[in-house]
Structures are given as structure tokens and as C-alpha cells.
Design a protein around this motif. Structure first.
Motif, PDB file in Angstrom:
ATOM      1  N   THR A 133       0.833  -1.200   0.000  1.00 36.10           N
ATOM      2  CA  THR A 133       0.000   0.000   0.000  1.00 36.10           C
ATOM      3  C   THR A 133       0.867   1.249   0.000  1.00 36.10           C
ATOM      4  O   THR A 133       1.944   1.280   0.594  1.00 36.10           O
ATOM      5  CB  THR A 133      -0.942   0.006   1.223  1.00 36.10           C
ATOM      6  N   GLY A 134       0.403   2.277  -0.692  1.00 34.20           N
ATOM      7  CA  GLY A 134       1.155   3.524  -0.771  1.00 34.20           C
ATOM      8  C   GLY A 134       0.402   4.549  -1.584  1.00 34.20           C
ATOM      9  O   GLY A 134      -0.526   4.215  -2.337  1.00 34.20           O
ATOM     10  N   GLY A 135       0.785   5.802  -1.450  1.00 35.07           N
ATOM     11  CA  GLY A 135       0.129   6.885  -2.158  1.00 35.07           C
ATOM     12  C   GLY A 135       0.515   6.930  -3.620  1.00 35.07           C
ATOM     13  O   GLY A 135       1.224   6.058  -4.131  1.00 35.07           O
ATOM     14  N   PRO A 136       0.053   7.971  -4.334  1.00 34.66           N
ATOM     15  CA  PRO A 136       0.349   8.075  -5.764  1.00 34.66           C
ATOM     16  C   PRO A 136       1.844   8.230  -5.999  1.00 34.66           C
ATOM     17  O   PRO A 136       2.529   8.958  -5.282  1.00 34.66           O
ATOM     18  CB  PRO A 136      -0.413   9.338  -6.194  1.00 34.66           C
ATOM     19  N   GLY A 137       2.352   7.499  -6.991  1.00 37.86           N
ATOM     20  CA  GLY A 137       3.757   7.653  -7.348  1.00 37.86           C
ATOM     21  C   GLY A 137       4.739   6.970  -6.429  1.00 37.86           C
ATOM     22  O   GLY A 137       5.935   7.190  -6.529  1.00 37.86           O
ATOM     23  N   THR A 138       4.260   6.123  -5.502  1.00 33.65           N
ATOM     24  CA  THR A 138       5.204   5.430  -4.620  1.00 33.65           C
ATOM     25  C   THR A 138       5.810   4.206  -5.292  1.00 33.65           C
ATOM     26  O   THR A 138       6.665   3.550  -4.703  1.00 33.65           O
ATOM     27  CB  THR A 138       4.519   4.999  -3.306  1.00 33.65           C
ATOM     28  N   GLY A 139       5.370   3.900  -6.503  1.00 34.49           N
ATOM     29  CA  GLY A 139       6.012   2.826  -7.261  1.00 34.49           C
ATOM     30  C   GLY A 139       5.270   1.512  -7.250  1.00 34.49           C
ATOM     31  O   GLY A 139       5.856   0.476  -7.552  1.00 34.49           O
ATOM     32  N   LYS A 140       3.984   1.540  -6.932  1.00 23.48           N
ATOM     33  CA  LYS A 140       3.228   0.282  -6.881  1.00 23.48           C
ATOM     34  C   LYS A 140       3.212  -0.410  -8.242  1.00 23.48           C
ATOM     35  O   LYS A 140       3.462  -1.614  -8.341  1.00 23.48           O
ATOM     36  CB  LYS A 140       1.798   0.559  -6.400  1.00 23.48           C
ATOM     37  N   SER A 141       2.924   0.351  -9.288  1.00 24.07           N
ATOM     38  CA  SER A 141       2.858  -0.264 -10.622  1.00 24.07           C
ATOM     39  C   SER A 141       4.243  -0.633 -11.140  1.00 24.07           C
ATOM     40  O   SER A 141       4.388  -1.579 -11.926  1.00 24.07           O
ATOM     41  CB  SER A 141       2.152   0.683 -11.604  1.00 24.07           C
ATOM     42  N   VAL A 142       5.271   0.095 -10.700  1.00 22.72           N
ATOM     43  CA  VAL A 142       6.643  -0.274 -11.056  1.00 22.72           C
ATOM     44  C   VAL A 142       6.986  -1.629 -10.443  1.00 22.72           C
ATOM     45  O   VAL A 142       7.590  -2.496 -11.092  1.00 22.72           O
ATOM     46  CB  VAL A 142       7.621   0.812 -10.563  1.00 22.72           C
ATOM     47  N   ILE A 143       6.596  -1.830  -9.184  1.00 18.69           N
ATOM     48  CA  ILE A 143       6.807  -3.129  -8.537  1.00 18.69           C
ATOM     49  C   ILE A 143       6.044  -4.205  -9.295  1.00 18.69           C
ATOM     50  O   ILE A 143       6.567  -5.297  -9.552  1.00 18.69           O
ATOM     51  CB  ILE A 143       6.343  -3.075  -7.066  1.00 18.69           C
ATOM     52  N   ALA A 144       4.804  -3.889  -9.675  1.00 17.74           N
ATOM     53  CA  ALA A 144       3.987  -4.862 -10.395  1.00 17.74           C
ATOM     54  C   ALA A 144       4.657  -5.293 -11.694  1.00 17.74           C
ATOM     55  O   ALA A 144       4.738  -6.493 -12.005  1.00 17.74           O
ATOM     56  CB  ALA A 144       2.605  -4.269 -10.682  1.00 17.74           C
ATOM     57  N   LEU A 145       5.161  -4.332 -12.460  1.00 22.73           N
ATOM     58  CA  LEU A 145       5.806  -4.665 -13.730  1.00 22.73           C
ATOM     59  C   LEU A 145       7.124  -5.402 -13.517  1.00 22.73           C
ATOM     60  O   LEU A 145       7.460  -6.321 -14.277  1.00 22.73           O
ATOM     61  CB  LEU A 145       6.038  -3.392 -14.541  1.00 22.73           C
ATOM     62  N   SER A 146       7.865  -4.995 -12.507  1.00 25.39           N
ATOM     63  CA  SER A 146       9.126  -5.683 -12.218  1.00 25.39           C
ATOM     64  C   SER A 146       8.862  -7.143 -11.866  1.00 25.39           C
ATOM     65  O   SER A 146       9.573  -8.049 -12.320  1.00 25.39           O
ATOM     66  CB  SER A 146       9.867  -4.989 -11.072  1.00 25.39           C
ATOM     67  N   LEU A 147       7.852  -7.372 -11.051  1.00 24.12           N
ATOM     68  CA  LEU A 147       7.487  -8.739 -10.679  1.00 24.12           C
ATOM     69  C   LEU A 147       7.026  -9.534 -11.893  1.00 24.12           C
ATOM     70  O   LEU A 147       7.473 -10.663 -12.114  1.00 24.12           O
ATOM     71  CB  LEU A 147       6.371  -8.720  -9.629  1.00 24.12           C
ATOM     72  N   LEU A 148       6.155  -8.920 -12.671  1.00 26.37           N
ATOM     73  CA  LEU A 148       5.638  -9.638 -13.832  1.00 26.37           C
ATOM     74  C   LEU A 148       6.757  -9.976 -14.803  1.00 26.37           C
ATOM     75  O   LEU A 148       6.813 -11.075 -15.359  1.00 26.37           O
ATOM     76  CB  LEU A 148       4.571  -8.789 -14.530  1.00 26.37           C
ATOM     77  N   GLY A 149       7.685  -9.010 -14.999  1.00 28.96           N
ATOM     78  CA  GLY A 149       8.807  -9.267 -15.897  1.00 28.96           C
ATOM     79  C   GLY A 149       9.662 -10.425 -15.437  1.00 28.96           C
ATOM     80  O   GLY A 149      10.012 -11.310 -16.218  1.00 28.96           O
ATOM     81  N   GLU A 150       9.992 -10.465 -14.128  1.00 25.93           N
ATOM     82  CA  GLU A 150      10.840 -11.538 -13.609  1.00 25.93           C
ATOM     83  C   GLU A 150      10.107 -12.880 -13.634  1.00 25.93           C
ATOM     84  O   GLU A 150      10.679 -13.903 -14.012  1.00 25.93           O
ATOM     85  CB  GLU A 150      11.287 -11.204 -12.181  1.00 25.93           C
ATOM     86  N   LEU A 151       8.849 -12.883 -13.253  1.00 27.31           N
ATOM     87  CA  LEU A 151       8.076 -14.127 -13.269  1.00 27.31           C
ATOM     88  C   LEU A 151       7.925 -14.640 -14.699  1.00 27.31           C
ATOM     89  O   LEU A 151       8.027 -15.849 -14.947  1.00 27.31           O
ATOM     90  CB  LEU A 151       6.705 -13.898 -12.633  1.00 27.31           C
ATOM     91  N   TYR A 152       7.721 -13.725 -15.620  1.00 20.65           N
ATOM     92  CA  TYR A 152       7.583 -14.106 -17.023  1.00 20.65           C
ATOM     93  C   TYR A 152       8.881 -14.694 -17.543  1.00 20.65           C
ATOM     94  O   TYR A 152       8.892 -15.704 -18.250  1.00 20.65           O
ATOM     95  CB  TYR A 152       7.166 -12.867 -17.821  1.00 20.65           C
ATOM     96  N   ARG A 153      10.009 -14.057 -17.177  1.00 20.75           N
ATOM     97  CA  ARG A 153      11.299 -14.574 -17.624  1.00 20.75           C
ATOM     98  C   ARG A 153      11.596 -15.953 -17.043  1.00 20.75           C
ATOM     99  O   ARG A 153      12.271 -16.770 -17.659  1.00 20.75           O
ATOM    100  CB  ARG A 153      12.407 -13.581 -17.250  1.00 20.75           C
ATOM    101  N   GLN A 154      11.108 -16.207 -15.832  1.00 18.61           N
ATOM    102  CA  GLN A 154      11.317 -17.512 -15.201  1.00 18.61           C
ATOM    103  C   GLN A 154      10.329 -18.564 -15.688  1.00 18.61           C
ATOM    104  O   GLN A 154      10.418 -19.725 -15.305  1.00 18.61           O
ATOM    105  CB  GLN A 154      11.203 -17.381 -13.680  1.00 18.61           C
ATOM    106  N   GLY A 155       9.374 -18.136 -16.500  1.00 13.41           N
ATOM    107  CA  GLY A 155       8.382 -19.074 -17.001  1.00 13.41           C
ATOM    108  C   GLY A 155       7.346 -19.488 -15.967  1.00 13.41           C
ATOM    109  O   GLY A 155       6.703 -20.527 -16.100  1.00 13.41           O
TER     110      GLY A 155
END
Length: 613
Positions: A253-275
Motif C-alpha cells: 500500500t502507498g500513495g500516488p507515485g510510490t512505485g506500486k505499478s513499477v513493482i507490479a511490472l518488475s514482478l511480472l517481468g521476472e516471473l515471465y522470464r522464469q516461465g
């Protein structure tokens, strides 16, 4: 000053002046205890002319480093910088599953390994400071645990050591001095400071521009502190779920611009790369469609990673390793709507469906961004749903924000302006990070933003106070629904097809052709742009000493008579909070109500718009 005990007092006063609020007691205690320890080392090393930047704010974020030592390199004579992270810990042990995290007495959960912390600061500086981006070798980093011994914290080195991440304890004083002397000469650091401070802040890598690379090929974002802890917590939970056949809920949880969606994309990218089977889900049509379009531009299968919250009504239990629920404050009570087939309708809570869909369901949310009746995503709700299923729930709170120029002062100003934090509105004190202006008219706002578009992105948005023509025949221009005096402009397109050169609604915030139409909260939420113009309509007006919300002035069809008056008022204020926190560089305000406009002028000032031109 550190040796005489006066430094903490001076820093407290300077901090309040710069940031607009008082530092907390733990920060003051750190200044009292840790800074003298570092200063003694510098004096012993003969580096008393080196400049120490204390609580230096990293560019385009509100995160602060403890100390950056600035000077010249003893061999090259070039500017040289040492980032120092100070800890008062006497003991710390690495996490058994992830050495990037560690456990410290007195902390209820794992915290970031200080070696990893200072390493991330160095990487971030290189990524976002133009002077260092061209000369990355000029930056080095070290964590100094002055109360510790090697036996108490030596295990932290499992994370590995490099130029950006070293570890020294109180017993390693000689080694720390040698390290500092290798990077700094006994000369003035004033020139190096000027280069660092005056360098252009490389613009933040906006979310949509790098989404494709983030979920496919490489990391583009540098995660810091709580962001990195959130990322590690999820990845560790995924590993544990696989090995122990377990399940865990994670809330960020966090306010606007704290990086929630950045974390989401980083996670999705790593999980996707790991298959690993993982999906991203939101309750926002605009956000999901934009992610599908940008991230899946060359790989159609990438588009399938982006779903809606109501896509999991019939999902097999735990079929996914992870479901990343971005903007989870937009969850609904149930997934059923008027288009749901009768055979699928049920009163099963949407949060329960999402928890059941994956071994590690991740919820990222901001409770101040609930803007519609029926939206109900909150930390207590998710914790209760997890507890009902006998599941553990880890909550990570993000404090630092990267939008609005990384200005904590601006975000606090917005929250107090709208009564979302106690204390009432306060005059805006410019902090050098975020520009705040008031226009005399929407025409002046538009002209100002149009001029900014030579170098920056810009959008205008407004409260939902004008009718929105939805049925526009092909070949016809968008009607000018938003009429204020002799100024009139259309709302953004309603629907999935562009009209007369204007982009479809889902792409209004990211397509340059979106300028010229007025956006609403539903097309702006989840996005960011350089300059933001916000028109406050008659649905929220200032009267004497408080805000008054007028349901009758809102044209949003979701505000039905059954919605309580106090709920309508809160949702309208949340709406303007969303609109006011989209800008990265500056926000221009205008109210259609004279008394409200006068209040905004009183708080912001009268001449900034002309001066900023």
C-alpha cells in the motif's frame, strides 16, 4: 558541529525548512549518534575538507540517502562520490531464504540488507543524475555499522560486495579509512557538489514507455528500499509456495507515485522470464488496455498477461503462481455485473476470487484513490479475507514517492487541501521539486500547457461536472461538452475507437493526441504526465472555512440517490486528489467557482503562472 553536539539541532531546523514538516525522532536520534561516528572517521582519515551532503534527496523521488561524501579522486582528480548508509545496529542476520533481506532485533519483519540498500542508491544515482550517468565510475557506496562487530553482522556479506556495496563495522575502522582514502583526496569537495547538485535530473522512465521491455527482456526500473522489500517478499513467497506447497497473501500500500505499478511490472517481468504462471489484473479499463497495447506491441501473447479483476470468476484454484492485483482499491464487492451470464452470478466476494486464483495473490493499492461507489479495496478488507481462509497476510507500506517530482511537500499539501489529512489547507511553499500554479481561466491554462508541449507532455482534466456525449457518429467531430464561459473543449473519447484524430479513451493519457480533450478521473487514474492542468468544477467548492460537495453538480452517473451524502463528498475529494497527483513536473489549477478560485490564489499565490512562462 557533530563533535560539539550542535549538528542534530541545526539539521532539525533545516529539515523542517526544506521539507515542510518535522523529522521523526528516530531520524534525529540517528543524527545525534551516527553522524559523529562518521565525522570522527573522516577527521582521522585527514578528509576534513571533503563535503558531506546529509539527507540528500535522490532525484525525482522523496527517498533520502544518509550521507553522500563529495570530493576529488586521489588518482584522477575527477569528482568522486561515496554514498554512506549509517546504521546503529549491533547485530543483524541475513534472511535464511534471501540474503538481500535481514533480521534486526526490534524490527517485526525483515528489512533490507544495508549493503543492498546502499548499492541501490548508487545505481539510482547513476540512472537519474545526468553527470553520473556519463561517469558511473565516480560513484561508490558503503554501509557503516559503527556499533557492530564482524561477528555481529558479518553474515550480511552473503549478498556479495562490490564497488557500490561495501560493509564496514566499528572494528573495521582502519579498513573503512583506507576505502575512503582510495576514493577521496584531502581536498575541497565544493566543485564536486556543484556538479552533482546542478546536473540535470534524467526524466523518470515513465511507466508505459518501458512496459514492453520490463515484461520481456530486462530491468529498466531501479527499485529502492520498501519497493525492493516488496519485490523480494513476493519472489520469496513464490519460491516458498513452490517448495512447501503453501500459500501467502501480500499487500503493498502507498500513495500516488510510490512505485506500486513499477513493482507490479518488475514482478511480472521476472516471473515471465522464469516461465512462472502469473497474471496482472486491474479494475481499470484504461490502464489494462494501455498495458496490453504497449507491452504486447510485438508479442501478442504478452497482452494475455493483463486481465481485469472480474476475469477470475471461474478460475481454477491456485492455478497461477502469482496474480498481481494492481490498483486494488478499485476492487468491487462481487465480480457480477449486468453482462454476467446468470449461470455465473453469485455473491462470492471479488477479493476471495482473486485470493483463490494464485498461490501468492499480491494486492497493490492506495485507499485514497477510491473514487466510485462500490469500490472497496482496503488493507482491512484483504486482511479479513485472508484470515477467513486461514492464510498469512504480509502488509508492506511504501512511503517514498516518485511522482510530482518526488515532492513529499506537494503530496502533503494536496492531502491537507482536500481534507484527506487533518490540519486544513496551508499555503504552498515551493520546494524546488514540483511547480504549482493557478490560472485565471481555462484558456490561460490551456495556452500555458500548450507552450510546455514543445519539451514536455501535458494534459488537462476536470471534475465530472459536464455532460459527456457518448454517441458520436463516425466522421463527426467531438462535441465541446466542457463549456466554461466562452471556452469550450470536448471530453476525451468515450469508447474503444478514436474519433476525428482523438485517441480512444484508454489511450488518452499516453497518446500525444490526447491534448485538446479534457480527461476525467477514469482516464487519468493510474497514469502520469509531465504537466497537469486540473479544472475544479462546481461539485466541490470552498465556503468560508471548509469544502462543500454538491452531488447535484456532478454528472457522474455512479452517484445515485442511494449513495450517502458523506460518501459522495469523500469520493469527490478523492477524485480531485487523483487528478492533482498526475503531474511529474507541475500542476496548474483553476476553479469555476469564484470563492474557491480566490482560496486557491490565497494558498498558491497570484503571479506564478506568468513568472513560470
Amino acid at each position: 558541529m557533530a563533535m560539539s553536539g550542535n549538528l542534530a539541532f541545526e539539521l532539525t531546523q533545516q529539515f523542517a525548512e526544506v521539507h515542510g514538516y518535522q523529522p521523526n525522532t528516530s531520524e534525529i536520534r540517528s543524527w545525534e549518534r551516527s553522524l559523529p561516528a562518521l565525522m570522527r572517521v573522516l577527521l582521522e582519515a585527514g578528509l576534513d575538507e571533503v563535503t558531506a551532503l546529509i539527507e540528500y534527496t535522490l532525484p525525482l523521488t522523496s527517498r533520502r540517502t544518509d550521507v553522500i561524501l563529495a570530493g576529488t579522486h586521489p588518482e584522477t582528480g575527477a569528482p568522486s562520490f561515496v554514498v554512506v548508509e549509517l546504521k546503529q545496529w549491533s547485530r543483524a542476520t541475513p534472511d535464511a531464504e534471501d540474503p538481500a533481506l535481514c533480521h534486526v532485533d526490534g524490527y517485526r519483519r525483515a528489512v533490507l540488507n544495508p549493503i543492498e540498500q546502499v548499492r541501490a542508491y548508487c545505481r539510482y544515482l547513476v540512472s537519474f543524475n545526468a553527470a553520473l550517468a556519463a561517469n558511473p565510475e565516480r560513484v561508490s557506496g558503503a554501509a557503516y555499522l559503527h556499533n557492530a562487530t564482524a561477528s555481529g553482522v558479518g553474515g550480511l556479506q552473503e549478498v556479495g560486495l562490490d564497488t557500490h556495496g561495501q560493509l564496514f563495522t566499528g572494528n573495521d575502522r582502519k579498513e573503512f579509512i583506507d576505502f575512503l582514502r582510495r576514493h577521496l583526496s584531502p581536498a575541497s569537495g565544493s566543485a564536486a557538489v556543484d556538479e552533482l547538485v546542478n546536473a540535470k535530473a534524467v526524466p523518470s522512465k515513465q511507466l508505459m514507455a518501458v512496459a514492453a521491455d520490463e515484461v520481456r527482456d530486462r530491468e529498466q526500473f531501479v527499485l529502492l528500499d520498501e519497493q525492493l522489500i516488496a519485490y523480494r517478499t513476493v519472489m520469496n513467497a513464490v519460491q516458498k509456495a513452490r517448495e512447501a506447497d503453501s500459500k501467502e497473501v501480500v499487500v503493498v500500500t502507498g500513495g500516488p507515485g510510490t512505485g506500486k505499478s513499477v513493482i507490479a511490472l518488475s514482478l511480472l517481468g521476472e516471473l515471465y522470464r522464469q516461465g512462472r504462471p502469473a497474471l496482472h489484473a486491474t479494475g481499470s479499463q484504461s490502464f489494462t488496455k494501455t498495458m496490453r497495447k504497449v507491452a504486447g506491441a510485438r508479442k501478442p501473447q504478452v497482452q494475455d498477461l493483463f486481465k481485469y479483476f472480474n476475469s477470475f470468476m471461474t478460475a481454477e484454484r491456485n492455478a497461477l503462481d502469482v496474480v498481481i492485483c494492481d490498483e486494488a482499491h478499485r476492487m468491487r464487492e462481487t465480480s457480477a455485473n449486468r453482462y454476467t451470464p446468470a449461470r455465473l452470478r453469485s455473491d462470492r466476494p471479488q477479493v476471495a476470487e482473486l485470493i483463490d486464483a494464485a498461490r501468492v495473490p499480491v494486492f497493490l493499492l492506495d485507499e485514497h484513490q477510491i473514487v466510485r461507489p462500490g469500490e472497496m479495496g482496503s488493507v482491512p478488507q484483504i486482511e479479513a479475507a485472508a484470515a477467513a481462509k486461514g492464510l498469512s497476510c504480509t502488509v508492506i507500506r511504501l512511503e517514498d514517492q516518485f511522482r510530482c517530482g518526488g515532492s513529499d511537500a506537494y503530496l502533503r499539501w494536496v492531502l491537507r487541501l482536500l481534507g484527506l489529512e487533518p490540519g486544513g489547507p496551508v499555503p504552498w511553499q515551493a520546494d524546488g521539486k514540483m511547480q504549482l500554479l493557478v490560472a485565471d481561466s481555462p484558456a490561460e491554462m490551456e495556452a500555458f500547457l500548450s507552450a510546455k508541449r514543445e519539451k514536455y507532455g501535458a494534459r488537462m482534466s476536470a471534475g465530472f461536472c459536464w455532460k459527456w456525449t457518448k454517441d458520436v457518429k463516425p466522421g463527426r467531430p467531438l462535441p465541446d461538452d466542457v463549456v466554461i464561459g466562452d471556452w469550450a473543449r470536448p471530453w476525451n473519447v468515450y469508447g474503444d475507437r478514436g474519433i476525428d484524430g482523438a485517441p480512444p479513451s484508454a489511450l488518452w493519457a499516453t497518446n500525444p493526441a490526447g491534448f485538446g480533450q479534457v480527461g476525467c478521473v477514469y482516464t487519468a487514474q493510474g497514469f502520469e504526465y509531465d504537466w497537469s492542468g486540473v479544472i475544479m468544477g462546481p461539485d466541490l467548492v470552498w465556503r468560508s472555512d471548509h469544502w462543500v460537495a454538491h452531488r447535484s453538480e456532478s454528472k457522474d452517473p455512479v452517484f445515485k440517490r442511494s449513495v450517502p451524502e458523506d460518501t459522495v463528498g469523500l469520493l469527490i475529494r478523492n477524485t480531485y486528489k487523483v487528478l492533482l497527483t498526475r503531474g511529474m513536473i507541475g500542476t496548474v489549477l483553476y476553479s469555476t467557482d469564484p470563492e474557491t478560485q480566490e482560496k486557491l490564489r490565497e494558498l498558491v499565490g497570484s503571479h506564478e503562472l506568468v513568472a513560470a512562462r
